[in-house]
Design an enzyme around this catalytic site. Structure first.
Site, PDB file in Angstrom:
ATOM      1  N   GLY A  71      77.977  63.682  39.277  1.00  0.00           N
ATOM      2  CA  GLY A  71      77.331  64.715  40.080  1.00  0.00           C
ATOM      3  C   GLY A  71      76.269  64.179  41.028  1.00  0.00           C
ATOM      4  N   HIS A  85      81.403  64.683  26.358  1.00  0.00           N
ATOM      5  CA  HIS A  85      80.949  64.582  27.751  1.00  0.00           C
ATOM      6  C   HIS A  85      79.467  64.227  27.765  1.00  0.00           C
ATOM      7  CE1 HIS A  85      79.817  65.621  31.824  1.00  0.00           C
ATOM      8  NE2 HIS A  85      81.094  65.453  32.131  1.00  0.00           N
ATOM      9  N   GLU A 132      82.955  57.511  32.186  1.00  0.00           N
ATOM     10  CA  GLU A 132      82.118  58.230  33.141  1.00  0.00           C
ATOM     11  C   GLU A 132      80.700  57.681  33.094  1.00  0.00           C
ATOM     12  OE1 GLU A 132      83.941  62.366  34.047  1.00  0.00           O
ATOM     13  OE2 GLU A 132      82.610  62.587  32.351  1.00  0.00           O
ATOM     14  N   GLU A 139      77.090  65.275  29.381  1.00  0.00           N
ATOM     15  CA  GLU A 139      76.174  66.426  29.383  1.00  0.00           C
ATOM     16  C   GLU A 139      76.010  66.988  27.973  1.00  0.00           C
ATOM     17  OE1 GLU A 139      78.208  68.455  32.587  1.00  0.00           O
ATOM     18  OE2 GLU A 139      77.528  66.858  33.926  1.00  0.00           O
ATOM     19  N   SER A 178      81.698  61.464  40.449  1.00  0.00           N
ATOM     20  CA  SER A 178      81.720  61.592  41.908  1.00  0.00           C
ATOM     21  C   SER A 178      83.029  61.123  42.548  1.00  0.00           C
ATOM     22  CB  SER A 178      80.514  60.879  42.531  1.00  0.00           C
ATOM     23  OG  SER A 178      79.307  61.480  42.084  1.00  0.00           O
ATOM     24  N   GLY A 187      84.732  66.499  38.371  1.00  0.00           N
ATOM     25  CA  GLY A 187      83.825  67.637  38.245  1.00  0.00           C
ATOM     26  C   GLY A 187      83.769  68.436  39.536  1.00  0.00           C
ATOM     27  N   GLY A 188      82.722  68.218  40.322  1.00  0.00           N
ATOM     28  CA  GLY A 188      82.489  69.001  41.539  1.00  0.00           C
ATOM     29  C   GLY A 188      83.714  69.163  42.431  1.00  0.00           C
ATOM     30  N   ASN A 202      87.261  69.200  35.517  1.00  0.00           N
ATOM     31  CA  ASN A 202      86.267  69.732  34.578  1.00  0.00           C
ATOM     32  C   ASN A 202      85.402  70.719  35.346  1.00  0.00           C
ATOM     33  OD1 ASN A 202      84.180  70.184  32.801  1.00  0.00           O
ATOM     34  ND2 ASN A 202      83.358  68.097  32.876  1.00  0.00           N
ATOM     35  N   TRP A 203      85.663  72.005  35.149  1.00  0.00           N
ATOM     36  CA  TRP A 203      84.992  73.029  35.953  1.00  0.00           C
ATOM     37  C   TRP A 203      83.549  73.269  35.497  1.00  0.00           C
ATOM     38  CZ3 TRP A 203      89.414  77.293  36.248  1.00  0.00           C
ATOM     39  CH2 TRP A 203      90.490  76.767  36.981  1.00  0.00           C
ATOM     40  N   LYS A 204      83.185  72.732  34.348  1.00  0.00           N
ATOM     41  CA  LYS A 204      81.819  72.906  33.820  1.00  0.00           C
ATOM     42  C   LYS A 204      81.432  74.389  33.819  1.00  0.00           C
ATOM     43  CE  LYS A 204      80.766  68.224  35.252  1.00  0.00           C
ATOM     44  NZ  LYS A 204      79.787  67.238  35.672  1.00  0.00           N
TER      45      LYS A 204
END
Ligand code: PGA
Length: 252
Positions: free
Chosen positions: A175, A97, A169, A99, A214, A235-236, A9-11
Site C-alpha cells: 500500500g 496477512h 509481501e 495487517e 504495490s 491489494g489496491g 485482496n479487497w481488504k
C-alpha cells in the site's frame, strides 16, 4: 510448469453496489485470461453474494476469504470458521496477512493454526510472509521469512504445502507504492522455495509463490517474468476491474 495465480485482496473496501460492479467488470473481461488462475477475496459479509455471482456468471474466477478462524465452532465472538467460508463457495483463505500480524497482533503460532483450520475444511491457505522495513535494514529478511514458514512446517509438516500457496509481501511495499524490485523479490522467492526444497523438492517445485506489495498494471509483467514468482496477491489495484485484469494478463 506451475500455473500462475493472481488473487485480489479487497481488504476493508466496497459496498454492495460497488462490489457488484467490480465483479461484473471482471466477468466481462475474464475470457481473455487463458491459463492464469484468478481469485478475489471479498470482505466476509459479501462472500455469499459474490459467490453466487461467480457461480452464475462467466469465469472461472475463484473466491477466497481474507482470514479464517483457528477455531471450528463455539464461543468465539466475531470469528468466522473454515466450514462457513467453505460453505460460501471459497476455495482459498488468506492467513497471516501482515495487517493481521501487525495491527491485530497475530503470532506465527496463531497463523499456523489458521493455516491448519483452512486445510481442515478444504480451503487452500495463502500464507503471507514478509519483513518490515526495519527488518530489511537489519539484514534479517531471510530469518524472519524462515521463522514464519517454519511455524507452519512445525505444526502441519511439509506435506501441508502440497495444497497451499505462499505470498511474499514485504511489509514496506504494501500500500506504499514502493514495490520491491523484481530482483529483490526474486531473491526472497528463491530463498522461500529453497527452504521448502530442503524438506521436500517436489513440494517446492509445485508450490505457487506469489509476490504482493504495490503490484500495478505497469509493473506486474517484470515481476512475473522472474522464475520463482508465480503470480501476485494484489491489494489496491484489485479494486478496479480493468487494472486487475491487466495484471492477470501479465501473469498469463
Ligand atoms: P497492495 O496490497 O497491493 O495495496 O500493496 C497488497 C496486499 O496487502 O495484499
Amino acid at each position: 510448469m506451475r500455473i500462475p495465480l493472481v488473487a485480489g485482496n479487497w481488504k476493508l473496501n466496497g459496498t454492495r453496489a460497488s462490489i457488484k460492479e467490480l465483479v461484473e467488470g471482471l466477468q466481462s473481461g475474464i475470457s481473455a485470461i487463458k491459463k492464469t488462475q484468478v481469485a478475489v477475496c471479498p470482505p466476509y459479509v459479501y462472500l455469499n453474494e459474490v459467490g453466487q455471482m461467480l457461480a452464475d456468471g462467466p469465469g472461472p474466477i475463484a473466491m477466497g476469504s481474507q482470514d479464517v478462524s483457528a477455531e471450528d465452532s463455539g464461543a468465539f465472538t466475531g470469528e468466522v470458521a473454515g466450514t462457513m467460508i467453505r460453505e460460501m463457495g471459497c476455495a482459498y483463505a488468506i492467513v497471516g496477512h501482515s495487517e493481521r500480524r501487525s495491527i491485530y497482533g497475530e503470532s506465527d503460532e496463531l497463523t499456523a493454526r489458521k493455516f491448519a483450520a483452512a486445510r481442515r475444511h478444504g480451503l487452500k491457505p495463502i500464507l503471507c510472509v514478509g519483513e518490515t522495513l526495519q527488518e530489511r535494514e537489519q539484514n534479517i529478511t531471510e530469518k524472519v521469512v524462515a521463522r514464519q514458514i517454519d511455524a507452519v512446517i512445525d505444526l502441519e509438516g511439509i506435506d501441508a504445502f502440497k495444497d497451499a500457496v505462499i505470498a511474499y509481501e514485504p511489509v514496506w511495499a504494501i500500500g506504499t507504492g514502493m514495490t520491491a524490485t523484481p530482483e529483490q523479490a526474486q531473491e526472497v522467492h528463491a530463498f522461500i522455495r529453497g527452504r521448502i526444497a530442503a524438506e521436500d523438492q517436489s513440494v517446492a517445485d509445485g508450490l505457487q509463490i506469489l509476490y504482493g506489495g504495490s503490484v500495478k498494471g505497469n509493473n506486474a509483467e517484470e515481476l512475473f517474468a522472474k522464475p520463482d514468482i508465480d503470480g501476485g496477491l494484489i491489494g489496491g489495484a484489485s479494486l478496479a476491474a480493468g487494472e486487475f485484469l491487466t495484471i492477470c494478463q501479465a501473469a498469463d
